[in-house]
Write a protein that holds these residues in place. Structure first.
Motif, PDB file in Angstrom:
ATOM      1  N   MET A  45       0.826  -1.205   0.000  1.00 27.99           N
ATOM      2  CA  MET A  45       0.000   0.000   0.000  1.00 27.99           C
ATOM      3  C   MET A  45       0.866   1.263   0.000  1.00 27.99           C
ATOM      4  O   MET A  45       0.561   2.238  -0.684  1.00 27.99           O
ATOM      5  N   GLU A  49       0.778   4.017  -2.893  1.00 33.19           N
ATOM      6  CA  GLU A  49       0.501   5.417  -2.560  1.00 33.19           C
ATOM      7  C   GLU A  49       1.564   6.343  -3.132  1.00 33.19           C
ATOM      8  O   GLU A  49       1.249   7.405  -3.675  1.00 33.19           O
ATOM      9  N   SER A  78      -5.338   1.025  -4.060  1.00 30.02           N
ATOM     10  CA  SER A  78      -5.100   1.457  -2.688  1.00 30.02           C
ATOM     11  C   SER A  78      -6.401   1.472  -1.886  1.00 30.02           C
ATOM     12  O   SER A  78      -6.412   1.166  -0.689  1.00 30.02           O
TER      13      SER A  78
END
Length: 123
Positions: A45, A49, A78
């Motif tokens: 993640m 990001e 995400s």
């Protein structure tokens, strides 16, 4: 401006989730394989990001549709990981729910704005 707010919150989210996973692994009986999975998904993640924010900023500054579309796809990925941390984690604390729900709201706002901007650039 929303990218900067989302980026700041994403960094704080990453650090807070890392701290809560560490806390949960010490306090609760957290199976080792689930701990490794949650840490790997959190790391994924973080990478998503960073790529999402980079491509979104680049696409916005250069007024290019392709980087913004890639950023939109990363936003969806995400968002799915945020749903995992909101609902499907091995141990979900109240703080996890609040942090993940806030991140999902920010992702929703950013995705809506990305669609509007891409439509404007195509026009």
């Amino acid at each position: 401006m929303l990218f900067h707010l989302g980026g700041l919150y994403s960094a704080l989210y990453f650090l807070a989730m890392l701290a809560t996973i560490t806390y949960k692994s010490q306090v609760f009986s957290y199976p080792h394989n689930c701990l490794v999975l949650d840490l790997a998904l959190l790391l994924l993640m973080g990478v998503l990001e960073a790529a999402r924010l980079y491509l979104g900023t680049k696409g916005n500054l250069t007024e290019a549709e392709v980087p913004l579309a890639a950023s939109l796809a990363f936003t969806a990925g995400s968002g799915l990981l945020s749903v995992h941390f909101l609902l499907r984690q091995t141990v979900v604390l109240w703080m996890d729910s609040v942090l993940s729900a806030t991140l999902l709201v920010l992702h929703g706002l950013e995705a809506g704005l990305q669609v509007v901007v891409i439509a404007d650039f195509i026009r």
